[in-house]
Design a protein around this motif. Structure first.
Motif, mmCIF file in Angstrom:
data_model
loop_
_atom_site.group_PDB
_atom_site.id
_atom_site.type_symbol
_atom_site.label_atom_id
_atom_site.label_comp_id
_atom_site.label_asym_id
_atom_site.label_seq_id
_atom_site.Cartn_x
_atom_site.Cartn_y
_atom_site.Cartn_z
ATOM 1 N N TRP A 103 -5.468 -9.323 -2.532
ATOM 2 C CA TRP A 103 -6.171 -10.389 -1.814
ATOM 3 C C TRP A 103 -5.220 -11.022 -0.802
ATOM 4 C CZ3 TRP A 103 -4.367 -15.335 -1.578
ATOM 5 C CH2 TRP A 103 -3.502 -15.769 -2.580
ATOM 6 N N ARG A 141 -15.674 -10.916 -0.285
ATOM 7 C CA ARG A 141 -15.375 -12.012 0.646
ATOM 8 C C ARG A 141 -15.676 -13.343 -0.039
ATOM 9 N NH1 ARG A 141 -19.119 -13.296 5.972
ATOM 10 N NH2 ARG A 141 -17.857 -14.984 6.857
ATOM 11 N N TRP A 153 -9.673 -7.040 -1.567
ATOM 12 C CA TRP A 153 -9.907 -5.627 -1.281
ATOM 13 C C TRP A 153 -9.627 -4.783 -2.526
ATOM 14 C CZ3 TRP A 153 -11.536 -3.602 3.381
ATOM 15 C CH2 TRP A 153 -11.474 -4.432 4.502
ATOM 16 N N ARG A 161 -12.872 1.978 -0.505
ATOM 17 C CA ARG A 161 -12.509 0.572 -0.573
ATOM 18 C C ARG A 161 -13.751 -0.307 -0.669
ATOM 19 N NH1 ARG A 161 -8.286 0.241 4.377
ATOM 20 N NH2 ARG A 161 -9.930 1.403 5.374
ATOM 21 N N ASN A 162 -13.561 -1.473 -1.263
ATOM 22 C CA ASN A 162 -14.571 -2.528 -1.262
ATOM 23 C C ASN A 162 -13.907 -3.820 -0.823
ATOM 24 O OD1 ASN A 162 -15.792 -1.099 -4.265
ATOM 25 N ND2 ASN A 162 -16.789 -0.933 -2.295
ATOM 26 N N LEU A 163 -14.684 -4.701 -0.214
ATOM 27 C CA LEU A 163 -14.188 -6.024 0.165
ATOM 28 C C LEU A 163 -15.084 -7.083 -0.451
ATOM 29 C CD1 LEU A 163 -12.530 -8.093 1.766
ATOM 30 C CD2 LEU A 163 -14.040 -7.671 3.723
ATOM 31 N N THR A 203 -11.985 -5.765 10.029
ATOM 32 C CA THR A 203 -11.131 -4.579 10.152
ATOM 33 C C THR A 203 -10.566 -4.410 11.561
ATOM 34 O OG1 THR A 203 -13.012 -3.138 10.673
ATOM 35 C CG2 THR A 203 -12.417 -3.387 8.353
ATOM 36 N N SER A 257 -8.785 -0.809 -3.415
ATOM 37 C CA SER A 257 -8.411 0.479 -2.818
ATOM 38 C C SER A 257 -8.175 1.474 -3.933
ATOM 39 C CB SER A 257 -7.130 0.351 -1.983
ATOM 40 O OG SER A 257 -7.277 -0.631 -0.976
ATOM 41 N N ASP A 271 -10.162 -0.286 12.015
ATOM 42 C CA ASP A 271 -9.895 0.611 10.911
ATOM 43 C C ASP A 271 -10.621 1.940 11.126
ATOM 44 O OD1 ASP A 271 -8.836 0.927 8.153
ATOM 45 O OD2 ASP A 271 -10.957 1.178 7.679
ATOM 46 N N HIS A 290 0.821 -1.210 0.000
ATOM 47 C CA HIS A 290 0.000 0.000 0.000
ATOM 48 C C HIS A 290 0.856 1.263 0.000
ATOM 49 C CE1 HIS A 290 -3.864 -1.841 0.087
ATOM 50 N NE2 HIS A 290 -3.649 -2.491 1.202
ATOM 51 N N HIS A 341 -10.078 -12.641 1.408
ATOM 52 C CA HIS A 341 -10.540 -11.260 1.405
ATOM 53 C C HIS A 341 -9.889 -10.537 0.224
ATOM 54 C CE1 HIS A 341 -11.338 -11.570 6.025
ATOM 55 N NE2 HIS A 341 -12.240 -12.206 5.296
ATOM 56 N N GLY A 394 -5.128 -1.496 6.142
ATOM 57 C CA GLY A 394 -4.155 -1.763 5.093
ATOM 58 C C GLY A 394 -2.727 -1.767 5.587
#
Length: 855
Positions: free
Chosen positions: A570, A617, A596, A613-615, A692, A598, A730, A559, A594, A774
């Motif tokens: 992931w 799953r 993610w 962000r989106n996750l 998180t 960003s 988070d 990141h 997971h 992150g």
């Protein structure tokens, strides 16, 4: 008689498995390095430990798969990428192999480096310092075959492991009477028919109790801490008490003499010659002691808190507190015992009832408790320093007269309290900031000391980045972080790129990225072992319009390295890592993938919190095979939607169609429920969302107390040198304020809705940090620096770049929270409108005036 030359680019200290692994990569890359080992052979730690010679690292020879990368997921002992050395799984059929087999393997692994003159034995690094104080290269003082020498290095990597036994915990006075785990024989014959206590209930303590159980009368496991450690099947952490060592738990729970485990909050050890309790008839256990006669034994007394407000690493030894009956105090022997204790002992009324028996009156519909008070108990307190050879037996007699858990009298007490970092290695100019567990340095995402540039850590010493969350303290974890460190050094010092593959933003490219991701998910061993620590990254590069797939990076490093590039990463993770055995069996382990997304983050130091962000799953797969029609299609559409978001017109029209299908599928999924969604579907606070959550290690390295605040509503006060591990989430905002003239305590309290004490004084935090998942599952909030600046914190805050939070960052954090609430409410409104349409309701919100309501 000489270290082969006197100047290297890289010096690696320690030829254990971590040092050997890093050295192997440096050798393969042709780098200028030396690997220094104080012993005469590689992997010397395992010549000595574990003391009872059985490893607790899995050696699974057969998996039903032919992929060697997949099979490494279940081979916890072999190192990486040395094909000429046969793996551990080919060397022994035992599931938990003997340590001697690992010793032979490690020596063979190091032979290539030894032949090349890169691995030097009998070279003890006595001190690491700067060649020129404060700047430049490092100077290593070495005892090489007994001669003092010096080597200069540009970069030092300490891979010396944890060697220093924890011999001096604050709350165990008399610990010098205990036999150290490091001194134990490999078998238990020396403890035949002896009564033994093991101080410590980690894996070394449990291993010792299990090994001695066939020989000893019984083994008590004494827990000097203030909590009961959860076993590995509840923490999913390989360093927690393991099932292979669970024999003592089993014996205790099935009432077979061995036992203990209850937190003692400290205990004191005293040499004694105790034989029998006072007054009453000797117990069955007393009789053999009486026959053997008075001889040297060790008496153990639990301690009370000297200040319950302090954390365990700050409390000193509190008083010994035992229960004594008024019958014993009134007896002749009891009066003599009190006389021997003298004025140092205090007797107080404790309770009007006794703690050894209860009476119940049982009726047809209820039960009444009638506590007998014929015999009263009193509390006798004495400080451990006032217990002497002349009065210790009388103290134990008084304690034993009221029974359990006394008498705690042993022939041998064994210390098994783990290991610490050897700080004598570091000269005054290169002492790394340490976590308060005294094991690991505070490190950057590059496994580098935060305060000593170019001082890195490998092997088990790199575990501070994932302590109690992943496997970085063990071979099956740190073999991968050593590889990652090598790639970091290659990029930093030699401009080498991380291994990657590139794809076009067309249908074939999207399918290729998704296929590559699923193959890695189903076979890659690095992310599998280093849960939520290592992961693969998919970069959407605007400059070229390409999609780049980068393998196995430390997630925080990724990141920071790619902060200005939209990306998907992931990793393996737990939806809820710490849960009961019952929940894991009934509901699954929740070990899953997971994925993610960003968006690009632009900050002045590239360490700002990630936003947008989106996750995705991917739910647990019992056989760890996630490649199925549903998952593959979902992953392809998800990646396509993010590629279009990031690359826009660069992507082929077919990819835009895939992205549109993904967006529409989300709406269709929201509509498919038969009834109105419950309120819990509208949104979850991040503070309640387990993906998180993270462990935040607080460290106060100032010589004044500090108040550490979380989102202005939780307060923790840390004394000088004190630390604490807390659960964070988070987006949390943590701030540190100076606390003048405050006595040591730890307080947790809700702050009223107006202002905090610090705010009322008009002061500003001198240290701030916004948590970002992150940046890893384990993060450090290190409170140190210039005390003069801290004292002037009401005027000028001291912020260092590693955790700087500006006013803009705070506003952005608050804005993000409000956006989350706003988004959840928009979702709720949309779902309710859709439910209205399905039922043909009139528009109940037609006359709604949004300006008349404040949310």
């Amino acid at each position: 008689s000489d270290v082969y030359k006197r100047q290297y680019q890289y010096c690696v200290v320690g030829a254990g498995p971590g040092g050997l692994q890093l050295g192997h990569y440096l050798h393969a890359a042709g780098r200028d390095y030396v690997l220094l080992e104080r012993a005469g052979s590689a992997g010397y730690f395992f010549d000595l430990y574990p003391r009872h010679r059985k490893l607790i690292s899995l050696n699974k020879r057969f998996t039903g798969r032919e992929d060697p990368e997949f099979n490494l997921r279940h081979d916890w002992n072999s190192l990486l990428d040395h094909r000429s050395v046969s793996p551990m799984t080919s060397r022994t059929p035992e599931r938990w192999p003997p340590a001697d087999v690992l010793v032979g393997y490690l020596r063979e692994f190091g032979e290539e480096q030894e032949r090349a003159g890169r691995l030097v034995f009998n070279a003890s690094v006595d001190r690491i310092d700067r060649a020129v104080p404060g700047v430049g290269d490092f100077s290593l003082k070495i005892s090489f075959n007994g001669e003092a020498q010096a080597v200069t290095c540009q970069v030092v990597v300490v891979a010396a492991g944890l060697w220093e036994p924890n011999k001096s915990p604050r709350r165990v006075p008399g610990i010098e009477l205990a036999l150290g785990y490091e001194e134990l024989p490999a078998t238990g014959e020396a403890f035949e028919a002896k009564t033994v206590a093991v101080l410590g209930i980690g894996n070394s303590g449990l291993e010792t109790a299990e090994a001695l159980a066939p020989y000893a009368n019984y083994v008590h496991l004494l827990n000097p801490a203030s909590h009961i450690p959860r076993p590995s099947w509840e923490t999913r952490y390989p360093g927690s008490p393991r099932g292979i060592n669970s024999g003592p738990w089993d014996s205790y729970l099935l009432k077979s003499l061995d036992g203990g485990f209850r937190p003692l909050n400290g205990c004191s050890l005293h040499r004694c010659r105790y034989t029998s309790r006072g007054g009453a008839k000797p117990s069955l256990e007393d009789i053999p002691r009486i026959k053997a006669g008075p001889r040297d034994r060790i008496c153990v007394f639990p301690l009370s808190d000297d200040d319950p407000g302090l954390s365990s690493d700050q409390r000193g030894p509190g008083p010994i507190t035992i229960s004594v009956s008024d019958t014993a105090l009134a007896s002749e022997w009891g009066r003599e015992a009190l006389k021997a204790l003298g004025e140092a002992a205090t007797v107080m009324d404790w309770t009007a009832q006794n703690s050894k028996s209860n009476l119940y009156e049982v009726h047809r519909t209820h039960v009444a408790s009638l506590d007998p008070t014929a015999v009263r108990e009193h509390a006798l307190q004495i400080h451990p320093a006032n217990v002497t050879d002349q009065n210790v037996d009388q103290l134990m007699m008084l304690a034993a007269s009221t029974g359990s858990p006394f008498p705690l009298v042993y022939d041998t007490v064994i210390r098994a309290l783990g290991w610490l970092h050897n700080m004598s290695l570091y000269g005054p100019n290169v002492v790394p900031h340490m976590q308060t567990n005294k094991k690991y340095a505070v490190m950057t995402s590059q496994y580098e000391s935060v305060n000593v540039p170019n001082l890195h850590f490998a092997g088990t010493l790199s575990h501070g980045k994932d302590w109690k969350r992943s496997a970085g303290g063990f071979i099956h974890g740190f073999r991968y972080t050593a590889r990652a460190l090598h790639r970091i050094l290659e990029k930093k010092h030699h401009g080498a790129n991380w291994p990657s593959s590139k794809f076009k933003c067309d249908v074939a490219g999207i399918v290729g990225v998704a296929g590559r991701t699923l193959r890695r998910i189903n076979s890659a061993s690095g992310p599998y072992q280093m849960i939520a620590t290592l992961g693969d990254v998919v970069l959407f590069r605007n400059a070229t319009g390409e999609i780049e797939y980068v393998e196995e990076l430390p997630i925080p490093y990724a990141h920071q390295l790619f902060s200005n590039i939209p990306r998907v990463h992931w990793n393996f993770g737990y939806w809820n890592q710490r849960q009961s055995l019952h929940d894991s069996i009934a509901e699954g382990t929740k070990f899953e993938i997971h994925v993610w997304f960003s968006g690009a983050t632009v900050t002045k130091n590239s360490t700002g919190r990630l936003h947008s962000r989106n996750l995705l799953r991917l739910i647990e797969a019992f056989q760890t095979d996630w490649d199925n029609d549903i998952t593959r299609s979902s992953l392809e559409l998800f990646i396509a939607s993010k590629a279009v978001t990031a690359l826009r017109s660069t992507c082929a029209p077919e990819v835009h169609e895939m992205a549109k299908r993904w967006v529409l599928s989300l709406d269709e999924e929201n509509l498919q429920a038969g009834g109105e969604p419950s309120l819990t579907d509208y949104g979850v606070q991040l503070s309640d969302w387990t993906p998180t959550e993270l462990d935040l290690l607080l460290h106060n390295h100032l010589n004044v107390a500090v108040r550490v605040m979380r989102n202005s509503n939780v307060e923790v006060i840390l004394q000088p040198g004190q630390g604490r591990t807390v659960l964070g989430h988070d987006g949390d905002l943590w701030e540190a304020y100076r606390v003048p003239n405050q006595r040591g305590s730890v307080v947790r309290m809700k702050v009223d809705g107006n202002t905090t004490p610090a705010q009322r004084r008009g002061s500003r935090p001198f240290k701030s940090m916004v948590l970002d998942i992150g940046m890893g599952k384990v993060q450090d909030f290190f409170i140190g620096g210039n005390l003069a600046q801290c004292e002037a914190s009401s005027d000028e805050p001291e912020l260092d770049a590693s955790s700087e939070v500006s006013d803009c960052d705070r506003l952005l954090s608050n804005l993000q929270r409000n956006r989350q609430v706003h988004g959840a409410m928009e979702t709720a409104i949309r779902r309710l409108e859709q439910a209205q349409k399905r039922r043909g309701c009139r528009d109940l919100g037609a006359n709604f005036d949004p300006t008349a309501t404040t949310v």
